[in-house]
Design an enzyme around this catalytic site. Structure first.
Site, PDB file in Angstrom:
ATOM      1  N   LYS A   1      35.121 -36.122 141.854  1.00 23.57           N
ATOM      2  CA  LYS A   1      36.413 -35.428 141.705  1.00 23.57           C
ATOM      3  C   LYS A   1      36.135 -34.080 141.061  1.00 23.57           C
ATOM      4  CE  LYS A   1      40.763 -36.710 142.285  1.00 23.57           C
ATOM      5  NZ  LYS A   1      41.077 -37.765 143.246  1.00 23.57           N
TER       6      LYS A   1
ATOM      7  N   ASP B   1      43.759 -32.657 146.707  1.00 24.51           N
ATOM      8  CA  ASP B   1      44.334 -33.517 145.669  1.00 24.51           C
ATOM      9  C   ASP B   1      45.543 -32.738 145.140  1.00 24.51           C
ATOM     10  OD1 ASP B   1      43.271 -36.100 144.053  1.00 24.51           O
ATOM     11  OD2 ASP B   1      44.295 -34.784 142.649  1.00 24.51           O
TER      12      ASP B   1
HETATM   13  N1  GLU Z   1      42.347 -36.933 146.499  1.00 23.36           N
HETATM   14  C1  GLU Z   1      42.497 -38.136 147.265  1.00 23.36           C
HETATM   15  C2  GLU Z   1      42.265 -39.377 146.404  1.00 23.36           C
HETATM   16  O1  GLU Z   1      42.416 -39.353 145.210  1.00 23.36           O
HETATM   17  C3  GLU Z   1      41.680 -38.128 148.531  1.00 23.36           C
HETATM   18  C4  GLU Z   1      40.211 -37.979 148.367  1.00 23.36           C
HETATM   19  C5  GLU Z   1      39.479 -37.749 149.696  1.00 23.36           C
HETATM   20  O2  GLU Z   1      40.109 -37.749 150.737  1.00 23.36           O
HETATM   21  O3  GLU Z   1      38.271 -37.564 149.603  1.00 23.36           O
HETATM   22  O4  GLU Z   1      42.020 -40.439 146.894  1.00 23.36           O
END
Ligand code: GLU
Length: 428
Positions: free
Chosen positions: A115, A155
């Protein structure tokens, strides 16, 4: 096993990272997770922190702080979103990165967990500034991201446009191979994104909810729901629930709270929010000041699709929904969860309920690498298949071991990671 809060500090600090770590520790102990796997998983593999200058529209320079936390890449390349928000902090992204590892393992994807983000508010900047900030961030990340190494996605505070800029910057810097587009997912369809990615998280949450209702013998037609957050996840979840015959009666976002027992039209609200960046003013006559009225609204389902730590010990007692669906990451604190479960309110946990986003991100990555593109029907069918398989596995463990759905999700995910670690061993 008991669903008592793991520690008193967790609740008072209300810190996402602490909550995720406590839940991880609790379930690692419960399954007697192998000691070395436990130690490896308890910390991210890498923490990238960068400061980079960006030229503003008025000619001045501003320094920005960016993060990329790579928690684990045992199952495949690091994967996870980029959050652009003033609240982004090292602890927050560390917690969210660990959740991504658990989520990808639970979804049985060949991906790890990461993240990142930038600590700033994109709404305070022009599109030109946001573009320069995103591109400069991508440059500062350099080879810390890559289509076979670490793959960002949208996100909170980012969307397809930001991913297009990241991909384009990476491609201009390093592009040599056809799969370079796969350096980020969640791009626009025109730039190589997958159809169905934008709606995947919201729809996925509802596919879980549908399965739960089936299990209860409860038809969705005629039920009511409330929703917190009306961004990408919340609006798509609401759209799908409305299609299935449920009625939205309460909605809250960062601008207002709206309660209307006669029902709120999703399409009209979505159009309004697109233009006004919030629900405030959509139905002024139904706006309420007291947020407790939102929490205590009598509904079958409550979908949480905004921030972390929104249901705490302070408001958990107010909730009168039968089921809470965590479209957001970490919206219910550990202390609040214990209170809700005691009251018989079930929770479909984040790593299961919002896994639709990363599942379709994985599909996008596969499509980019093969230079082939699937139809909306194919994406939806494959998404449902993966989600429902994960949901059923979680429910089976939860029923067999008499533990909550969250505990069962952690058990399944940790056991999968452990089995791979034990087969591969720790080199050298
Ligand atoms: N940000 C989204 C999550 O928390 C998607 C992450 C992604 O698609 O890699 O799951």
């Amino acid at each position: 096993m008991s669903n008592e809060p793991v520690s008193a500090e967790t609740e008072s600090a209300m810190k996402l990272y602490q909550g995720v770590c406590d839940r991880f520790e609790q379930m690692a102990t419960y399954i007697k997770l192998d000691e070395k796997v436990h130690a490896i998983m308890s910390q991210p593999k890498a923490e990238v922190m960068i400061h980079f200058p960006v030229k503003m529209d008025d000619g001045s320079y501003q320094l920005f702080k960016g993060y990329r936390i790579q928690h684990n890449n045992l199952l495949g390349p690091y994967k996870g979103g980029m959050r652009f928000s003033p609240e982004v902090s090292l602890d927050e992204v560390k917690g969210l990165a660990m959740l991504m590892t658990l989520k990808c393992a639970l979804a049985k994807l060949p991906l790890g967990g990461a993240k990142g983000g930038i600590k700033y508010n994109p709404n305070d900047h022009s599109p030109e500034e946001n573009q320069r900030i995103t591109r400069r961030f991508t440059i500062a990340l350099g080879h810390n991201i890559g289509p076979s190494y670490d793959i960002p996605a949208p996100d909170m505070g980012t969307n397809a446009q930001y991913m297009d800029w990241m991909m384009d910057t990476y491609h201009n810097l390093y592009g040599r191979k056809i799969e370079d587009k796969a350096v980020v997912t969640g791009k626009s369809v025109a730039c190589g994104g997958s159809v169905g990615r934008a709606s995947a998280t919201g729809f996925g949450a509802v596919y879980c909810l549908e399965e739960w209702a089936k299990g209860q013998g409860m038809p969705l037609k005629g039920t009511t729901f409330s929703i917190q957050g009306f961004g990408n996840v919340g609006s798509h979840a609401a759209q799908k629930l409305e299609e299935l015959g449920a009625t939205l009666v309460a909605v809250n976002d960062h601008t207002a709270t709206l309660i209307n027992p006669d029902g709120i039209s999703i399409a009209e609200l979505a159009d309004y929010v697109m233009e006004h960046r919030g629900i405030k003013g959509f139905q002024p006559e139904n706006e309420v000041d007291d947020i407790d009225r939102f929490w205590s609204q009598h509904v079958e389902f409550m979908v949480l699709a905004a921030l972390e730590n929104v249901i705490t010990r302070e408001n958990a007692d107010l909730i009168r929904a039968k089921l809470i669906v965590e479209g957001a990451n970490g919206p219910v604190t550990t202390g609040a969860e214990a209170m809700l479960l005691k009251k018989g309110i079930q929770i479909i946990p984040d790593i299961l309920a919002n896994m639709g986003g990363v599942i379709v991100s994985y599909f996008e990555w596969v499509q980019n690498r093969n230079s082939e593109y699937w139809s909306a029907a194919t994406v939806d069918e494959k998404l449902r298949e993966k989600l429902i398989a994960a949901y059923r596995q979680v429910v089976a463990i939860s029923e067999e071991e008499k533990i909550s759905m969250r505990q069962a999700a952690y058990v399944e995910s940790l056991k999968h990671l452990e089995s791979v670690y034990l087969k591969r061993g720790v080199w050298p």
